[in-house]
Design a protein around this motif. Sequence first.
Motif, PDB file in Angstrom:
ATOM      1  N   VAL A   1      27.930  28.429  30.376  1.00  0.00           N
ATOM      2  CA  VAL A   1      28.843  29.187  29.504  1.00  0.00           C
ATOM      3  C   VAL A   1      28.072  30.314  28.827  1.00  0.00           C
ATOM      4  CG1 VAL A   1      30.334  29.065  27.474  1.00  0.00           C
ATOM      5  CG2 VAL A   1      30.276  27.158  29.110  1.00  0.00           C
ATOM      6  N   GLY A   2      28.631  31.523  28.876  1.00  0.00           N
ATOM      7  CA  GLY A   2      27.919  32.668  28.335  1.00  0.00           C
ATOM      8  C   GLY A   2      26.672  32.936  29.137  1.00  0.00           C
ATOM      9  N   ALA A   3      26.833  32.943  30.452  1.00  0.00           N
ATOM     10  CA  ALA A   3      25.696  32.928  31.382  1.00  0.00           C
ATOM     11  C   ALA A   3      24.852  34.192  31.332  1.00  0.00           C
ATOM     12  CB  ALA A   3      26.209  32.721  32.808  1.00  0.00           C
TER      13      ALA A   3
ATOM     14  N   VAL B   1      29.887  31.637  33.817  1.00  0.00           N
ATOM     15  CA  VAL B   1      31.034  32.351  33.243  1.00  0.00           C
ATOM     16  C   VAL B   1      30.572  33.135  32.024  1.00  0.00           C
ATOM     17  CG1 VAL B   1      31.734  30.355  31.830  1.00  0.00           C
ATOM     18  CG2 VAL B   1      33.417  32.111  32.423  1.00  0.00           C
ATOM     19  N   ASP B   2      31.103  34.341  31.872  1.00  0.00           N
ATOM     20  CA  ASP B   2      30.729  35.188  30.744  1.00  0.00           C
ATOM     21  C   ASP B   2      31.846  36.180  30.484  1.00  0.00           C
ATOM     22  OD1 ASP B   2      27.670  35.837  29.442  1.00  0.00           O
ATOM     23  OD2 ASP B   2      29.222  37.345  29.132  1.00  0.00           O
ATOM     24  N   LEU B   3      31.977  36.600  29.218  1.00  0.00           N
ATOM     25  CA  LEU B   3      32.915  37.664  28.869  1.00  0.00           C
ATOM     26  C   LEU B   3      32.487  38.996  29.456  1.00  0.00           C
ATOM     27  CD1 LEU B   3      33.801  37.201  25.073  1.00  0.00           C
ATOM     28  CD2 LEU B   3      35.405  37.152  26.991  1.00  0.00           C
ATOM     29  N   SER B   4      31.177  39.214  29.536  1.00  0.00           N
ATOM     30  CA  SER B   4      30.626  40.518  29.895  1.00  0.00           C
ATOM     31  C   SER B   4      30.519  40.694  31.401  1.00  0.00           C
ATOM     32  CB  SER B   4      29.250  40.697  29.254  1.00  0.00           C
ATOM     33  OG  SER B   4      28.610  41.850  29.763  1.00  0.00           O
ATOM     34  N   ARG B   5      31.343  41.594  31.916  1.00  0.00           N
ATOM     35  CA  ARG B   5      31.281  41.888  33.354  1.00  0.00           C
ATOM     36  C   ARG B   5      29.941  42.515  33.725  1.00  0.00           C
ATOM     37  NH1 ARG B   5      35.559  42.082  36.617  1.00  0.00           N
ATOM     38  NH2 ARG B   5      36.944  42.274  34.798  1.00  0.00           N
TER      39      ARG B   5
ATOM     40  N   ILE C   1      31.791  34.221  37.331  1.00  0.00           N
ATOM     41  CA  ILE C   1      33.185  34.399  36.920  1.00  0.00           C
ATOM     42  C   ILE C   1      33.238  35.113  35.576  1.00  0.00           C
ATOM     43  CG2 ILE C   1      35.324  33.232  36.294  1.00  0.00           C
ATOM     44  CD1 ILE C   1      34.565  30.998  38.217  1.00  0.00           C
ATOM     45  N   GLN C   2      33.922  36.241  35.542  1.00  0.00           N
ATOM     46  CA  GLN C   2      34.116  36.972  34.294  1.00  0.00           C
ATOM     47  C   GLN C   2      35.413  36.481  33.659  1.00  0.00           C
ATOM     48  OE1 GLN C   2      36.363  39.876  33.432  1.00  0.00           O
ATOM     49  NE2 GLN C   2      35.411  39.965  31.412  1.00  0.00           N
ATOM     50  N   ALA C   3      35.289  35.814  32.507  1.00  0.00           N
ATOM     51  CA  ALA C   3      36.454  35.230  31.853  1.00  0.00           C
ATOM     52  C   ALA C   3      36.079  34.768  30.454  1.00  0.00           C
ATOM     53  CB  ALA C   3      36.983  34.033  32.657  1.00  0.00           C
TER      54      ALA C   3
ATOM     55  N   ASP D   1      39.965  30.518  27.310  1.00  0.00           N
ATOM     56  CA  ASP D   1      41.254  30.741  27.970  1.00  0.00           C
ATOM     57  C   ASP D   1      41.016  30.358  29.416  1.00  0.00           C
ATOM     58  OD1 ASP D   1      43.823  31.474  28.579  1.00  0.00           O
ATOM     59  OD2 ASP D   1      43.407  33.625  28.606  1.00  0.00           O
ATOM     60  N   SER D   2      40.800  29.083  29.615  1.00  0.00           N
ATOM     61  CA  SER D   2      40.004  28.599  30.745  1.00  0.00           C
ATOM     62  C   SER D   2      40.647  28.817  32.106  1.00  0.00           C
ATOM     63  CB  SER D   2      39.729  27.103  30.572  1.00  0.00           C
ATOM     64  OG  SER D   2      38.914  26.663  31.644  1.00  0.00           O
ATOM     65  N   PRO D   3      39.856  29.364  33.038  1.00  0.00           N
ATOM     66  CA  PRO D   3      40.291  29.422  34.430  1.00  0.00           C
ATOM     67  C   PRO D   3      40.007  28.130  35.180  1.00  0.00           C
ATOM     68  CG  PRO D   3      38.174  30.509  34.213  1.00  0.00           C
ATOM     69  CD  PRO D   3      38.574  30.054  32.821  1.00  0.00           C
TER      70      PRO D   3
END
Length: 206
Positions: free
Chosen positions: A49-51, A73-77, A95-97, A101-103
């Motif tokens: 998380v927050g990779a 997964v991270d917010l930052s593309r 995964i950008q997400a 708000d889980s995918p």
Amino acid sequence: MEEMNRRIEAFFDNLAPTWDEAVASRFADRLAAMVDALGIAAGESVLDVGAGTGILARQLVGRVAPNGQVVAVDLSRAMLREGKSLRPDAPVAWIQADVLDSPFARGVFDWVICYSVFPHFLDQQHAVTELAGLLKPRGKLAVLHSQSREAINEHHEKVGDVVGGHTLPGDAGMTILFRNAGLELLRLENREDGFVALAQFRGHNT
């Protein structure tokens, strides 16, 4: 919340080109020692998380090989793009997400690891509860930092901007967050060379 997420994403997008060399790589050895102590096994599935640029993901792939899975997964593309370019052959799902708000489906990971990201959750109880829901019964949630709580909190205060005031809670606060999410605390260590909070999920309500 969406506006704040966009601001956090932009903040880390700007740091992405230099993050790996200037920040993440400095603590790679400390992180490796902490990950070794977790006891992650071959064949397990791990959510990073927050990779960011994948400093943790890179260390995980060898531990779960040959049949395990690492999802970053991270917010930052931009952070993820940097990670993929630095580690093009790493068997990692990038995964950008917003993980909250889980995918992802519930109950699919053996491990959820938050390395150098937990202070950035604005509602930390909600975050822990949601992350616990991604774990299989008896799965583990780990919150890791390669510096002490005090150093992390002081750093964010100095940096200011969108991360100003983002803090790791004290021992009592972290214990309550885990307990409220149905997690059993296994380890809570705050040392100069790192912070580890490790808890095990007791299982989903039926």
